[in-house]
Design a protein around this motif. Structure first.
Motif, PDB file in Angstrom:
ATOM      1  N   ASP A 294      18.322  -8.321  51.908  1.00 58.54           N
ATOM      2  CA  ASP A 294      18.939  -8.689  53.178  1.00 58.54           C
ATOM      3  C   ASP A 294      18.837 -10.205  53.340  1.00 58.54           C
ATOM      4  O   ASP A 294      17.770 -10.732  53.652  1.00 58.54           O
ATOM      5  N   ARG A 295      19.948 -10.883  53.139  1.00 62.41           N
ATOM      6  CA  ARG A 295      19.938 -12.347  53.161  1.00 62.41           C
ATOM      7  C   ARG A 295      19.569 -12.920  54.526  1.00 62.41           C
ATOM      8  O   ARG A 295      19.195 -14.076  54.633  1.00 62.41           O
ATOM      9  N   ARG A 296      19.670 -12.089  55.568  1.00 64.20           N
ATOM     10  CA  ARG A 296      19.303 -12.569  56.907  1.00 64.20           C
ATOM     11  C   ARG A 296      17.796 -12.533  57.135  1.00 64.20           C
ATOM     12  O   ARG A 296      17.297 -13.154  58.057  1.00 64.20           O
ATOM     13  N   ALA A 297      17.077 -11.790  56.308  1.00 63.74           N
ATOM     14  CA  ALA A 297      15.635 -11.597  56.508  1.00 63.74           C
ATOM     15  C   ALA A 297      14.827 -12.529  55.603  1.00 63.74           C
ATOM     16  O   ALA A 297      15.300 -12.985  54.568  1.00 63.74           O
ATOM     17  N   THR A 298      13.589 -12.769  56.030  1.00 65.24           N
ATOM     18  CA  THR A 298      12.660 -13.594  55.266  1.00 65.24           C
ATOM     19  C   THR A 298      11.395 -12.792  55.010  1.00 65.24           C
ATOM     20  O   THR A 298      10.907 -12.085  55.894  1.00 65.24           O
TER      21      THR A 298
END
Length: 163
Positions: free
Chosen positions: A95-99
């Protein structure tokens, strides 16, 4: 039955010492860890959760939930731990939005070094003050209160693995 606007005498005798415990215990935990390891209790708790996690990695949102922290608070702490080389952030592959937060080798070493002093402090100030029956009572009381405060089981203390 109408709700009372003040505590009963029994409620006050229960609540006031408990409220004092809520103030004094965090100070005691922080003082020992800061003196011995340069960590707050929350720093230590965050590192401990990461160290015990699969691949030593958790999404920041999950770590915030497990530590009972807001995302902004956790982000500040992770930044501080990053500056010390104990944690690093990585993009979440799924998920590119998550870190993700990842504990480093130095972070794992720090948690291992901090654990004996922390355990001794907790035993000295909390567990050692209680006999086995009182520890069981405290566990039952804590579980009952946490069931109301965290019914979904999101914090580390109440976390339940998904089925």
């Amino acid at each position: 039955m109408a709700s009372r606007r003040t505590f009963t005498a029994d409620e006050r005798r229960t609540w006031v010492p408990f409220a004092a415990l809520l103030e004094l215990l965090p100070r005691q935990l922080d003082a020992q860890l800061l003196r011995d390891e340069g960590l707050t209790h929350f720093d230590y708790f965050t590192l401990s959760i990461l160290a015990a996690s699969e691949h030593h990695t958790l999404r920041m949102t999950e770590l915030a939930s497990l530590t009972s922290a807001t995302l902004p608070r956790l982000s500040r702490v992770v930044t501080k731990l990053e500056d010390r080389g104990l944690v690093r952030r990585e993009p979440c592959p799924g998920d590119r939005r998550a870190t993700n937060a990842v504990i480093t080798q130095d972070g794992r070493r720090k948690v291992l070094e901090a654990t004996p002093g922390h355990v001794a402090n907790v035993r000295d100030h909390v567990l050692g003050a209680l006999d086995d029956a009182q520890q069981a009572q405290l566990r039952a009381i804590t579980e009952a209160v946490l069931a109301r405060l965290d019914p979904e089981g999101r914090t580390m203390a109440t976390h339940r693995e998904p089925r």
